[in-house]
Structures are given as structure tokens and as C-alpha cells.
Design a protein around this motif. Sequence first.
Motif, PDB file in Angstrom:
ATOM      1  N   LYS A  62       0.871  -1.194   0.000  1.00 32.22           N
ATOM      2  CA  LYS A  62       0.000   0.000   0.000  1.00 32.22           C
ATOM      3  C   LYS A  62       0.897   1.230   0.000  1.00 32.22           C
ATOM      4  O   LYS A  62       1.645   1.474   0.953  1.00 32.22           O
ATOM      5  N   TYR A  99       1.923   6.347  10.074  1.00 32.41           N
ATOM      6  CA  TYR A  99       1.440   5.590   8.922  1.00 32.41           C
ATOM      7  C   TYR A  99       0.641   4.357   9.353  1.00 32.41           C
ATOM      8  O   TYR A  99      -0.330   3.985   8.699  1.00 32.41           O
ATOM      9  N   TYR A 103      -3.168   3.966   8.394  1.00 36.94           N
ATOM     10  CA  TYR A 103      -3.559   2.793   7.603  1.00 36.94           C
ATOM     11  C   TYR A 103      -4.730   2.064   8.252  1.00 36.94           C
ATOM     12  O   TYR A 103      -5.695   1.663   7.575  1.00 36.94           O
ATOM     13  N   GLY A 109      -5.664   2.765   4.451  1.00 35.87           N
ATOM     14  CA  GLY A 109      -4.980   3.903   3.821  1.00 35.87           C
ATOM     15  C   GLY A 109      -5.733   4.517   2.662  1.00 35.87           C
ATOM     16  O   GLY A 109      -5.120   5.057   1.737  1.00 35.87           O
TER      17      GLY A 109
END
Length: 292
Positions: A62, A99, A103, A109
Motif C-alpha cells: 500500500k 502511517y 492505515y 490507507g
Amino acid sequence: MGRLVAIIAAVLVAVLLSSILIVNEGEKAIVSRFGKILKDEGVTRIYEPGLHIKLPMIDKIKFLDSRIQTMDGAADRFVTSEKKDLMVDSYVKWRIFDYEKYYLSTGGGIKATAESLLQRKINNDLRTEFGRRTIKEIVSGSRDELQQDALVNAAESAADLGIEVVDVRVKQINLPANVSSSIYQRMRAERTAVAKEHRAQGMEQSEIIRAKTDASVTIQIADAERKALEVKGEGDAQSAKIYADAYSKDAEFYSFLRSLEAYKASFADGSNVMILEPDSEFFKYMNSSQGK
């Protein structure tokens, strides 16, 4: 045999290529394996820009944009402390700082999900700040303070999304269309009333100035006529005096001149007919044998 070797070589090349992970500049990547995010000692593994190795057909990648994003949504309705509605158009600058949290909180995400959740939080923060202020305070100078307070609140509320709010800006503040129309009509009526009042005052001043001018002109004409009569009277008096003085010096000569003027006026037109006695006083100088 050669064909089999070629097939095996091609497969190996394909596997090798599919095991290479390329992360572009301005991006970061998260890899999930068998539905779980890869971690190093409990910390999510974040792939920085560059070349990396992954398990082909197993690892799912991703890519996440690490740059500052701009979220410019549609205008929304807010209520001030006086219970007045305002249509507020704003935008937000944001970026990802956690992150893993980003996500997980955005369904893998997904940027649209992230902006939808962030928009709600920003609107709630702005709604709180607008609800603390009057329209006058919002319009006349405290907008910077409002934006700063909204930024602080948004930074706190967006942290659970793994998002850092960089800036919150109010682009435009308008009244709702129906309110704007009614205010415009009221302002127009007020301006029309003021214009009529000014016009009436102007007409009144015009009449006053015209009346003063007419009075001044009348007075000046009267003074001029009076002075003309005075001058004429003085002239007539001087003329009478001159005639009187001339008559007193030689009355007979003055009578002779008057008779000549009478003869000239009577005989100038040959068509005049006069019926007089020969010995009339009118012909006394014409009948004198001595020529006197």
C-alpha cells in the motif's frame, strides 16, 4: 532441454522482478503479509523511497503519499453566538505522520475515507469556534485568532487518524442566500429612504436659494430703477433750470425760438392742414413787418 532451461530462466526473472519493491519519491509504503502488517520489534515497517525486496504473490503493498495534502471541501453552514447562520468555505493542509495508525483508521490507507473523517473533525472544530463569536467579531478582525484556535483543536482531534493538520484557513464567509436577499432588500430600502431624504433636503435648499436669488434680483432692479428716476429727475431739474435761466435772460428770444420749433413741427409734413385766423398769436412773428 534448452526450452526447459529458458522457461525456468524466465520464471526466475519474473520472480526476481516481482520481488523488487520500488517506492517513489514523495511516497512511503506499508507491506501486509497474510493480512497482517509487517513489523520490526512491534513497530510497523515503513518502506522509504528507493528499492526494496518483498515476497512475490504474498506481500501486498500500500503506497501512501507522504507529501502535504490540500483538502478543499464544499462550503458548510455554521451558527454564530447570536444564532446567525453563515456559509463558510475553508480548506485544510494535512499530511500523514503515523502511517500505521493512518492505515488502520482509514480502512487500509484510503485517502477518500481519511478526508471524509478529517472533514467532520475540522467542521466540528470550526463550528465550535464560530459558535463562540459574533458576526462582527468574525468579520472585523478575529479571523486569524479563529483559524489559529481551529488549527490547535484540529491538530488534537486528527491525531487519532495518524494525521498532522498543518494549516486551517477560512477562504470565504457568506450569509445564506435567503438571508443575503432579505438583508440586501432591507439595505436597499434604507438607502432609498436616505436618498429620498437627501433629495428632499436638496429641493428645500434649492427653493431657499432660488427665493433668496429672486429677492436679491428684485431689490437690485428696484434700486436701479430708483437711481434711474433720481438721475432722470436731476436731469429734468437741470434742464428746467437751464431753460428758466435762458428765458430769464431774453424772454423775447426764447419765445421766438419756441415759435420756430412750432413752425417746423407744424409745416414739416406738407399734408397737414391748419385752420387759423390770420391775426392769430401763432403767426405773430411771421406778420411782423420789422422782422422782429
